[in-house]
Design a protein around this motif. Structure first.
Motif, PDB file in Angstrom:
ATOM      1  N   PRO A  91       6.026   3.686 -12.204  1.00 37.78           N
ATOM      2  CA  PRO A  91       4.921   3.150 -11.743  1.00 37.78           C
ATOM      3  C   PRO A  91       4.615   2.969 -10.445  1.00 37.78           C
ATOM      4  O   PRO A  91       5.318   1.117 -11.457  1.00 37.78           O
ATOM      5  CB  PRO A  91       3.901   3.621 -12.272  1.00 37.78           C
ATOM      6  CG  PRO A  91       4.653   3.762 -13.944  1.00 37.78           C
ATOM      7  CD  PRO A  91       6.337   3.885 -13.577  1.00 37.78           C
ATOM      8  N   LEU A  92       4.151   2.490  -9.928  1.00 36.68           N
ATOM      9  CA  LEU A  92       4.090   1.374  -9.002  1.00 36.68           C
ATOM     10  C   LEU A  92       2.479   1.234  -7.944  1.00 36.68           C
ATOM     11  O   LEU A  92       2.005   1.834  -8.297  1.00 36.68           O
ATOM     12  CB  LEU A  92       5.229   1.196  -7.116  1.00 36.68           C
ATOM     13  CG  LEU A  92       6.448   0.919  -7.753  1.00 36.68           C
ATOM     14  CD1 LEU A  92       7.476   0.518  -6.250  1.00 36.68           C
ATOM     15  CD2 LEU A  92       6.938  -0.096  -8.238  1.00 36.68           C
ATOM     16  N   THR A 101      15.430  -1.368  -1.747  1.00 37.69           N
ATOM     17  CA  THR A 101      15.167  -0.498  -3.183  1.00 37.69           C
ATOM     18  C   THR A 101      15.271  -1.160  -4.143  1.00 37.69           C
ATOM     19  O   THR A 101      15.088  -2.383  -4.665  1.00 37.69           O
ATOM     20  CB  THR A 101      16.984  -0.306  -3.382  1.00 37.69           C
ATOM     21  OG1 THR A 101      17.611  -1.053  -3.949  1.00 37.69           O
ATOM     22  CG2 THR A 101      17.950   0.562  -2.240  1.00 37.69           C
ATOM     23  N   LEU A 102      14.466  -0.590  -5.278  1.00 38.71           N
ATOM     24  CA  LEU A 102      14.760  -1.483  -6.765  1.00 38.71           C
ATOM     25  C   LEU A 102      15.099  -1.336  -7.719  1.00 38.71           C
ATOM     26  O   LEU A 102      15.774  -2.404  -8.801  1.00 38.71           O
ATOM     27  CB  LEU A 102      12.976  -1.122  -7.171  1.00 38.71           C
ATOM     28  CG  LEU A 102      11.862  -0.601  -6.240  1.00 38.71           C
ATOM     29  CD1 LEU A 102      10.745   0.426  -7.539  1.00 38.71           C
ATOM     30  CD2 LEU A 102      11.152  -1.693  -6.057  1.00 38.71           C
ATOM     31  N   GLN A 103      16.647  -0.797  -7.556  1.00 36.08           N
ATOM     32  CA  GLN A 103      17.849  -1.314  -8.065  1.00 36.08           C
ATOM     33  C   GLN A 103      18.955  -1.999  -7.270  1.00 36.08           C
ATOM     34  O   GLN A 103      18.904  -1.917  -6.008  1.00 36.08           O
ATOM     35  CB  GLN A 103      18.809   0.307  -8.391  1.00 36.08           C
ATOM     36  CG  GLN A 103      17.392   0.630  -9.425  1.00 36.08           C
ATOM     37  CD  GLN A 103      16.802   1.585  -8.995  1.00 36.08           C
ATOM     38  OE1 GLN A 103      16.981   2.100  -7.811  1.00 36.08           O
ATOM     39  NE2 GLN A 103      15.020   2.018  -9.499  1.00 36.08           N
ATOM     40  N   GLN A 114       9.657  -1.177   2.805  1.00 32.29           N
ATOM     41  CA  GLN A 114       9.561   0.037   2.373  1.00 32.29           C
ATOM     42  C   GLN A 114      10.451   0.193   1.599  1.00 32.29           C
ATOM     43  O   GLN A 114      11.830   0.117   1.305  1.00 32.29           O
ATOM     44  CB  GLN A 114       9.144   0.929   3.572  1.00 32.29           C
ATOM     45  CG  GLN A 114       8.817   2.299   3.455  1.00 32.29           C
ATOM     46  CD  GLN A 114       8.266   2.866   3.144  1.00 32.29           C
ATOM     47  OE1 GLN A 114       6.798   1.658   4.278  1.00 32.29           O
ATOM     48  NE2 GLN A 114       7.687   3.648   2.738  1.00 32.29           N
ATOM     49  N   ILE A 115      10.030   1.229   0.864  1.00 27.16           N
ATOM     50  CA  ILE A 115      10.733   1.702  -0.989  1.00 27.16           C
ATOM     51  C   ILE A 115      10.072   2.770  -0.522  1.00 27.16           C
ATOM     52  O   ILE A 115       8.786   3.487  -0.329  1.00 27.16           O
ATOM     53  CB  ILE A 115      10.013   0.951  -1.641  1.00 27.16           C
ATOM     54  CG1 ILE A 115      10.172  -0.845  -2.082  1.00 27.16           C
ATOM     55  CG2 ILE A 115      10.775   2.028  -2.993  1.00 27.16           C
ATOM     56  CD1 ILE A 115       9.662  -1.527  -3.481  1.00 27.16           C
ATOM     57  N   TYR A 116      11.190   4.148   0.169  1.00 30.63           N
ATOM     58  CA  TYR A 116      11.306   5.091  -0.095  1.00 30.63           C
ATOM     59  C   TYR A 116      10.817   5.958  -1.554  1.00 30.63           C
ATOM     60  O   TYR A 116      11.190   5.397  -2.279  1.00 30.63           O
ATOM     61  CB  TYR A 116      12.280   5.263   0.481  1.00 30.63           C
ATOM     62  CG  TYR A 116      12.145   5.000   1.750  1.00 30.63           C
ATOM     63  CD1 TYR A 116      11.258   5.671   3.617  1.00 30.63           C
ATOM     64  CD2 TYR A 116      13.358   4.056   2.727  1.00 30.63           C
ATOM     65  CE1 TYR A 116      11.719   5.517   4.332  1.00 30.63           C
ATOM     66  CE2 TYR A 116      12.801   4.188   3.776  1.00 30.63           C
ATOM     67  CZ  TYR A 116      12.439   4.236   4.099  1.00 30.63           C
ATOM     68  OH  TYR A 116      12.217   3.578   5.966  1.00 30.63           O
ATOM     69  N   GLU A 117       9.819   7.263  -1.435  1.00 29.60           N
ATOM     70  CA  GLU A 117       9.663   7.570  -2.560  1.00 29.60           C
ATOM     71  C   GLU A 117      10.501   7.930  -3.394  1.00 29.60           C
ATOM     72  O   GLU A 117      10.542   8.032  -4.788  1.00 29.60           O
ATOM     73  CB  GLU A 117       8.719   9.122  -2.007  1.00 29.60           C
ATOM     74  CG  GLU A 117       8.056   9.643  -3.239  1.00 29.60           C
ATOM     75  CD  GLU A 117       7.104   8.914  -3.969  1.00 29.60           C
ATOM     76  OE1 GLU A 117       6.637   9.136  -5.120  1.00 29.60           O
ATOM     77  OE2 GLU A 117       6.014   8.085  -3.089  1.00 29.60           O
ATOM     78  N   GLN A 175       0.987  -0.762   0.098  1.00 29.15           N
ATOM     79  CA  GLN A 175       0.279   0.114   0.096  1.00 29.15           C
ATOM     80  C   GLN A 175       0.932   1.058   0.108  1.00 29.15           C
ATOM     81  O   GLN A 175       2.160   1.455   0.626  1.00 29.15           O
ATOM     82  CB  GLN A 175      -0.779   0.211   1.331  1.00 29.15           C
ATOM     83  CG  GLN A 175       0.240  -0.121   2.346  1.00 29.15           C
ATOM     84  CD  GLN A 175      -1.475   0.353   4.005  1.00 29.15           C
ATOM     85  OE1 GLN A 175      -2.257  -0.291   3.456  1.00 29.15           O
ATOM     86  NE2 GLN A 175      -0.848  -0.537   4.457  1.00 29.15           N
ATOM     87  N   LYS A 176       0.327   1.954  -0.755  1.00 30.08           N
ATOM     88  CA  LYS A 176       1.167   3.914  -0.395  1.00 30.08           C
ATOM     89  C   LYS A 176       0.915   3.798   1.101  1.00 30.08           C
ATOM     90  O   LYS A 176      -0.020   4.382   1.453  1.00 30.08           O
ATOM     91  CB  LYS A 176       0.063   4.380  -1.730  1.00 30.08           C
ATOM     92  CG  LYS A 176       0.913   5.711  -1.727  1.00 30.08           C
ATOM     93  CD  LYS A 176       2.470   6.178  -2.750  1.00 30.08           C
ATOM     94  CE  LYS A 176       2.513   7.297  -3.245  1.00 30.08           C
ATOM     95  NZ  LYS A 176       2.932   7.852  -2.007  1.00 30.08           N
ATOM     96  N   THR A 177       1.750   5.149   1.147  1.00 35.88           N
ATOM     97  CA  THR A 177       2.150   5.970   2.383  1.00 35.88           C
ATOM     98  C   THR A 177       2.923   7.299   1.875  1.00 35.88           C
ATOM     99  O   THR A 177       2.913   6.923   1.051  1.00 35.88           O
ATOM    100  CB  THR A 177       2.919   4.703   3.530  1.00 35.88           C
ATOM    101  OG1 THR A 177       4.062   4.654   3.351  1.00 35.88           O
ATOM    102  CG2 THR A 177       2.622   3.322   3.511  1.00 35.88           C
ATOM    103  N   ASP A 178       2.914   8.063   3.350  1.00 41.13           N
ATOM    104  CA  ASP A 178       3.119   9.355   2.855  1.00 41.13           C
ATOM    105  C   ASP A 178       5.015   9.063   2.319  1.00 41.13           C
ATOM    106  O   ASP A 178       5.360   9.873   2.428  1.00 41.13           O
ATOM    107  CB  ASP A 178       3.262  10.181   4.518  1.00 41.13           C
ATOM    108  CG  ASP A 178       1.972  10.487   4.267  1.00 41.13           C
ATOM    109  OD1 ASP A 178       0.779  10.469   3.861  1.00 41.13           O
ATOM    110  OD2 ASP A 178       1.352  11.293   5.617  1.00 41.13           O
ATOM    111  N   LEU A 179       5.621   8.214   2.816  1.00 44.55           N
ATOM    112  CA  LEU A 179       7.127   8.015   2.631  1.00 44.55           C
ATOM    113  C   LEU A 179       7.583   6.897   1.465  1.00 44.55           C
ATOM    114  O   LEU A 179       8.193   7.182   1.081  1.00 44.55           O
ATOM    115  CB  LEU A 179       7.719   6.866   3.797  1.00 44.55           C
ATOM    116  CG  LEU A 179       7.710   7.533   5.437  1.00 44.55           C
ATOM    117  CD1 LEU A 179       8.282   7.267   6.375  1.00 44.55           C
ATOM    118  CD2 LEU A 179       8.266   9.053   5.222  1.00 44.55           C
ATOM    119  N   GLY A 180       6.153   6.127   0.835  1.00 38.80           N
ATOM    120  CA  GLY A 180       6.635   5.772  -0.196  1.00 38.80           C
ATOM    121  C   GLY A 180       5.487   4.988  -0.300  1.00 38.80           C
ATOM    122  O   GLY A 180       4.253   5.268  -1.008  1.00 38.80           O
TER     123      GLY A 180
END
Length: 276
Positions: free
Chosen positions: A181-182, A204-206, A172-175, A155-160
């Motif tokens: 697009p996620l 991280t995604l990388q 957690q993936i940070y913004e 789910q989307k949060t204020d942090l990411g």
């Protein structure tokens, strides 16, 4: 032992007009309905099947593959709702029940939710629960920085975005680490960045680490050779432009630039970088 809501390999023991009976051991014979029988199935053969409950709550076999089995998380659509709860599409003929007590908010037809698939100990029925936090584990100390992991976007949060890591942990993936697009329900590969003291994992995604820097540095060097020795993106360029062109984070791009600069292969100026 036969596990409800899971795959197993069973031997065909009997053929009838409405299907095949499989040897379920202590559970007795398990029906594989005729709609799943193929011409190459014969008495004595062993076949892999998924075991769940039919409309009369009896164990039944299928060769179909649900979107998730017991002990896994999935992003499922609500097929219909009655006075007892919601029924979710999970890839089998019989929809998966999610009672109201297992919902965070009332589910409505057409909505999609992240749920956990479980076997209810009281009723011995398969069901879904949206209270997924109860089924996430605390990661151990053996998780390696930079190791790849299977990610389910939660789910989307204020942090990411909150994510579920390897079907076990909360992450957690940070913004500022997101360059694509996620959406809730996306499944992708992420990389372990840091295990926090609160038991959550930064993702991280990388890829990270020295090898990734070296690998991308060679990609960037090849780009320069193929583009008249210049690139108009420098270490101060927007992260979005860097990702659009190279599909890497700004952090990874800057590390690769630094590596090439230390090797005296490039020169940096106000217009970006160029071959030395």
């Amino acid at each position: 032992m036969l596990r409800l809501g899971d795959y197993t390999t069973l031997r065909i023991v009997k053929k009838v007009d409405f299907g095949l009976y499989l040897d379920g051991g202590e559970e007795g014979e398990i029906l594989l309905p005729q709609r799943y029988v193929t011409h190459d199935m014969h008495i004595g053969d062993e076949i892999e099947v998924f075991i769940y409950l039919d409309q009369d709550e009896r164990p039944v076999a299928t060769t179909e593959h649900p979107y998730a089995k017991v002990g896994e998380f999935a992003y499922l659509e609500v097929a219909w709702v009655n006075q007892y709860g919601a029924f979710l599409k999970w890839g089998l003929m019989k929809d998966l029940f999610c009672p109201f007590r297992e919902q965070k908010k009332r589910m409505e037809q057409g909505q999609r939710h992240i749920v956990y698939i479980k076997l209810d100990e009281d009723s011995y029925r398969l069901m879904a629960t949206a209270k997924v936090e109860k089924y996430l584990s605390t990661p151990d100390e053996n998780l390696t920085h930079g190791a790849p992991a299977d990610i389910l976007v939660w789910q989307k949060t204020d942090l990411g975005f909150k994510v579920i890591v390897d079907n076990k942990y909360q992450g957690q993936i940070y913004e500022n680490q997101i360059f694509q697009p996620l959406h809730s329900g996306d499944r992708l590969t992420g990389y372990i960045d840091h295990v926090r003291q609160d038991g959550k994992i930064d993702i991280t995604l990388q890829p990270t680490g020295r090898q990734h820097t070296l690998d991308f540095a060679e990609v960037l060097l090849r780009y320069l050779y193929e583009n008249d020795g210049r690139c108009n993106l420098g270490d101060k360029s927007p992260a979005e432009l860097i990702y659009d062109r190279f599909q890497v984070s700004k952090k990874a791009y800057k590390k690769a630039i630094g590596d090439l600069y230390r090797r005296r292969l490039i020169v940096m100026d106000d217009e970006g970088i160029r071959l030395a």
